[in-house]
Write a protein that holds these residues in place. Structure first.
Motif, PDB file in Angstrom:
ATOM      1  N   SER A   1       0.827  -1.209   0.000  1.00 40.62           N
ATOM      2  CA  SER A   1       0.000   0.000   0.000  1.00 40.62           C
ATOM      3  C   SER A   1       0.863   1.263   0.000  1.00 40.62           C
ATOM      4  O   SER A   1       1.897   1.316   0.649  1.00 40.62           O
ATOM      5  CB  SER A   1      -0.898  -0.005   1.240  1.00 40.62           C
ATOM      6  OG  SER A   1      -1.434   1.267   1.470  1.00 40.62           O
ATOM      7  N   HIS A   2       0.383   2.297  -0.724  1.00 41.09           N
ATOM      8  CA  HIS A   2       1.135   3.559  -0.812  1.00 41.09           C
ATOM      9  C   HIS A   2       0.506   4.693  -0.019  1.00 41.09           C
ATOM     10  O   HIS A   2       0.990   5.821  -0.090  1.00 41.09           O
ATOM     11  CB  HIS A   2       1.265   3.997  -2.279  1.00 41.09           C
ATOM     12  CG  HIS A   2       2.264   3.197  -3.036  1.00 41.09           C
ATOM     13  ND1 HIS A   2       1.931   2.042  -3.698  1.00 41.09           N
ATOM     14  CD2 HIS A   2       3.604   3.363  -3.211  1.00 41.09           C
ATOM     15  CE1 HIS A   2       3.019   1.546  -4.262  1.00 41.09           C
ATOM     16  NE2 HIS A   2       4.040   2.319  -3.988  1.00 41.09           N
ATOM     17  N   VAL A   3      -0.589   4.429   0.719  1.00 40.93           N
ATOM     18  CA  VAL A   3      -1.197   5.552   1.440  1.00 40.93           C
ATOM     19  C   VAL A   3      -0.234   6.047   2.519  1.00 40.93           C
ATOM     20  O   VAL A   3       0.627   5.309   2.997  1.00 40.93           O
ATOM     21  CB  VAL A   3      -2.575   5.192   2.057  1.00 40.93           C
ATOM     22  CG1 VAL A   3      -3.565   4.779   0.978  1.00 40.93           C
ATOM     23  CG2 VAL A   3      -2.476   4.111   3.119  1.00 40.93           C
ATOM     24  N   GLN A   4      -0.398   7.305   2.870  1.00 37.34           N
ATOM     25  CA  GLN A   4       0.521   7.962   3.808  1.00 37.34           C
ATOM     26  C   GLN A   4       0.661   7.176   5.112  1.00 37.34           C
ATOM     27  O   GLN A   4       1.760   7.008   5.647  1.00 37.34           O
ATOM     28  CB  GLN A   4       0.007   9.390   4.091  1.00 37.34           C
ATOM     29  CG  GLN A   4       0.891  10.245   4.993  1.00 37.34           C
ATOM     30  CD  GLN A   4       2.303  10.451   4.424  1.00 37.34           C
ATOM     31  OE1 GLN A   4       2.479  10.532   3.219  1.00 37.34           O
ATOM     32  NE2 GLN A   4       3.298  10.522   5.292  1.00 37.34           N
ATOM     33  N   LYS A   5      -0.468   6.667   5.612  1.00 33.48           N
ATOM     34  CA  LYS A   5      -0.457   5.952   6.894  1.00 33.48           C
ATOM     35  C   LYS A   5       0.456   4.731   6.826  1.00 33.48           C
ATOM     36  O   LYS A   5       1.197   4.433   7.756  1.00 33.48           O
ATOM     37  CB  LYS A   5      -1.884   5.535   7.260  1.00 33.48           C
ATOM     38  CG  LYS A   5      -2.010   4.976   8.658  1.00 33.48           C
ATOM     39  CD  LYS A   5      -3.456   4.834   9.085  1.00 33.48           C
ATOM     40  CE  LYS A   5      -3.992   6.112   9.673  1.00 33.48           C
ATOM     41  NZ  LYS A   5      -5.319   5.968  10.270  1.00 33.48           N
ATOM     42  N   THR A   6       0.413   4.005   5.700  1.00 35.13           N
ATOM     43  CA  THR A   6       1.264   2.819   5.546  1.00 35.13           C
ATOM     44  C   THR A   6       2.737   3.201   5.560  1.00 35.13           C
ATOM     45  O   THR A   6       3.560   2.539   6.195  1.00 35.13           O
ATOM     46  CB  THR A   6       0.923   2.079   4.235  1.00 35.13           C
ATOM     47  OG1 THR A   6      -0.379   1.524   4.364  1.00 35.13           O
ATOM     48  CG2 THR A   6       1.903   0.964   3.946  1.00 35.13           C
ATOM     49  N   THR A   7       3.074   4.270   4.864  1.00 34.38           N
ATOM     50  CA  THR A   7       4.477   4.708   4.811  1.00 34.38           C
ATOM     51  C   THR A   7       4.965   5.091   6.207  1.00 34.38           C
ATOM     52  O   THR A   7       6.083   4.732   6.607  1.00 34.38           O
ATOM     53  CB  THR A   7       4.626   5.875   3.807  1.00 34.38           C
ATOM     54  OG1 THR A   7       4.178   5.401   2.525  1.00 34.38           O
ATOM     55  CG2 THR A   7       6.063   6.335   3.693  1.00 34.38           C
ATOM     56  N   GLU A   8       4.118   5.770   6.976  1.00 37.01           N
ATOM     57  CA  GLU A   8       4.486   6.122   8.370  1.00 37.01           C
ATOM     58  C   GLU A   8       4.685   4.845   9.203  1.00 37.01           C
ATOM     59  O   GLU A   8       5.625   4.749   9.996  1.00 37.01           O
ATOM     60  CB  GLU A   8       3.377   6.972   9.003  1.00 37.01           C
ATOM     61  CG  GLU A   8       3.304   8.390   8.470  1.00 37.01           C
ATOM     62  CD  GLU A   8       2.004   9.106   8.877  1.00 37.01           C
ATOM     63  OE1 GLU A   8       1.218   8.522   9.675  1.00 37.01           O
ATOM     64  OE2 GLU A   8       1.784  10.227   8.396  1.00 37.01           O
ATOM     65  N   GLN A   9       3.792   3.874   9.020  1.00 40.40           N
ATOM     66  CA  GLN A   9       3.887   2.622   9.783  1.00 40.40           C
ATOM     67  C   GLN A   9       5.155   1.841   9.409  1.00 40.40           C
ATOM     68  O   GLN A   9       5.796   1.235  10.262  1.00 40.40           O
ATOM     69  CB  GLN A   9       2.630   1.776   9.550  1.00 40.40           C
ATOM     70  CG  GLN A   9       1.407   2.374  10.230  1.00 40.40           C
ATOM     71  CD  GLN A   9       0.098   1.750   9.779  1.00 40.40           C
ATOM     72  OE1 GLN A   9       0.022   1.126   8.732  1.00 40.40           O
ATOM     73  NE2 GLN A   9      -0.934   1.921  10.579  1.00 40.40           N
TER      74      GLN A   9
END
Length: 475
Positions: free
Chosen positions: A307-315
């Motif tokens: 996944s590329h959504v911002q939340k995934t990148t933060e996680q």
């Protein structure tokens, strides 16, 4: 529309009389005996249930197996959010026709739930419209209306005064103002669900014609009034349900069952909470390592992040702060250079096998920048994203070492890893390891039988949730 603070809301609506709701539920729920078939447009829809089956194909014999199960409810993973419109239409025609045929053969009434994304992305209204038309064509049933219920508390998705919100910490942001509304395939502008319906149906259904089930009616336990609203719905008109707590959904369900007992029939487009409530699935404590992994397992776990959504990148960034984790970046942009891409797949697989065999939990993550081919290239981008997904799943399918667990991050990623990588035909939902994060126990036919497979939606949890799950599993 301004952001609203969650704490403001807690005082705005009178609390639910839980004792009275339980009493009503215990009177009304036993009268509802339909088989419940949930079509899941990605594998995250089981994020509120446990002890139910998930089937990964919709062959006639598979659907019949689901109907014949003792459980009242079963899931079919369509993964249609990754489909083209044409593929989606074909799949839903086949499913609706087969469900209707088997229901007639077994003399069983049923309810179909189209479980979609709680941030309103997906093939709507196509999926429910196709199923309604197919069912009516093959039976004497007439569907009076469609219920829209995207509430999902664990993910911070609340519907208030007909506006759907996404929670960020204590703030509620209207869904149309979030990154999800800017989705390249399923974008939208409206946060008011009546206006969203009008937008998505291109004016075929108007916001002013929608039936709205208010929180005031729900909280005052105006069950007969809500039942009357539902009885008045005709011509497949739409019903929007407001909810900020699971009990709100239960109160609505009581009224719905009463309307159905008077002959009303509905189609459902909902997030995951509705399936738990109408399926009468109990709440269960979050799963621990001891529920999932035997102490003797020495290999590391395997984590796939797509996944590329911002939340995934933060996680992912938080996860990489754990020194015990081996991180391998997969340069998916090499998909444009076939030979280079093949070598990259092999490199990533070999490195990951080596570290998992050494007892190190390993995360394989796709390059964080999206592949952007420019204007008017949506279909080409979709084809390349399928190639990238196939590459990731081939790594799992041909992985030479059995990991102690697998986590897949992102809806489409987790579907492809489950069906193409782990080759699951039927799994049992063990429960959740974090709010909104379900765990499958894979079947005997799987690439790695009976291992825990953790399906982590791209848009769920806080920045530290992925890290916390891994810490729990590594204890």
């Amino acid at each position: 529309m301004s952001n609203r603070l969650l704490t403001e809301l807690q005082h705005q609506y009178s609390p639910v009389n839980e004792e009275e709701v339980t009493k009503l539920w215990n009177e009304v729920r036993p009268t509802f005996t339909d088989k419940i078939i949930v079509l899941d447009d990605d594998p995250t829809g089981v994020q509120t249930v446990h002890g139910v089956s998930v089937y990964t194909d919709w062959e006639e014999e598979t659907i019949e197996l689901g109907f014949k199960e003792e459980n009242q409810m079963f899931f079919i993973l369509t993964n249609s959010r990754a489909f083209t419109e044409k593929e989606t239409k074909t799949a839903h025609e086949h499913i609706a026709e087969r469900v209707e045929r088997i229901a007639q053969k077994l003399g069983r009434s049923y309810m179909i739930i189209s479980r979609g994304d709680s941030t309103l992305r997906g093939h709507y209204p196509l999926e429910t419209e196709v199923m309604k038309n197919t069912i009516e064509e093959h039976s004497s049933m007439k569907l009076d209306g469609e219920i829209l219920l995207p509430f999902f508390k664990e993910g911070g998705r609340l519907t208030i005064e007909n506006v759907h919100y996404v929670q960020y910490d204590q703030k509620l942001v209207p869904a149309g103002e979030t990154e999800f509304a800017k989705d390249r395939t399923f974008g939208f502008a409206s946060s008011h669900l009546g206006e969203w319906i009008e937008e998505k149906t291109e004016g075929a259904f108007k916001a002013e014609d929608v039936t709205y089930i208010s929180l005031q009616s729900i909280r005052s336990l105006a069950v007969e009034e809500i039942t009357k609203q539902l009885i008045d719905v005709t011509d497949f008109n739409k019903v929007v349900v407001n909810a900020i707590e699971e009990e709100d959904v239960r109160i609505f369900a009581i009224a719905l069952i009463k309307a159905m007992n008077k002959g009303k029939r509905f189609m459902f487009r909902s997030a995951a909470t509705w399936t738990k409530v109408i399926g009468n699935i109990s709440s269960k404590p979050l799963l621990k390592r001891s529920d999932l992994i035997e102490q003797s397992v020495e290999n590391g776990g395997l984590i796939i992040v797509g996944s590329h959504v911002q939340k995934t990148t933060e996680q992912l960034q938080e996860l990489q702060s754990l020194t015990s984790i081996t991180a391998i970046e997969f340069d998916c942009h090499l998909v444009l250079e076939k030979e280079q891409f093949r070598k990259e797949i092999e490199r990533v697989k070999k490195e990951a096998e080596s570290s998992v065999a050494a007892g190190e939990t390993t995360v394989i993550f796709t390059k964080r920048e999206r592949l952007d081919l420019g204007e008017g290239m949506k279909e080409e981008e979709l084809k390349l994203s399928v190639e990238i997904s196939d590459a990731v799943t081939s790594i799992v399918r041909h992985f030479a070492i059995t990991p102690k667990y697998i986590i897949a991050k992102g809806g489409i990623t987790s579907s492809d890893v489950g069906t193409k990588g782990l080759q699951v035909k039927r799994a049992t939902v063990a429960g959740q390891i974090a709010p909104g994060v379900p765990v499958w126990k894979t079947g005997s036919e799987s690439t790695f039988p009976a291992i825990p497979y953790i399906i982590f939606p791209g848009n769920v949890g806080t920045a530290s949730t992925l890290k916390e799950i891994v810490i729990e599993l590594e204890q």
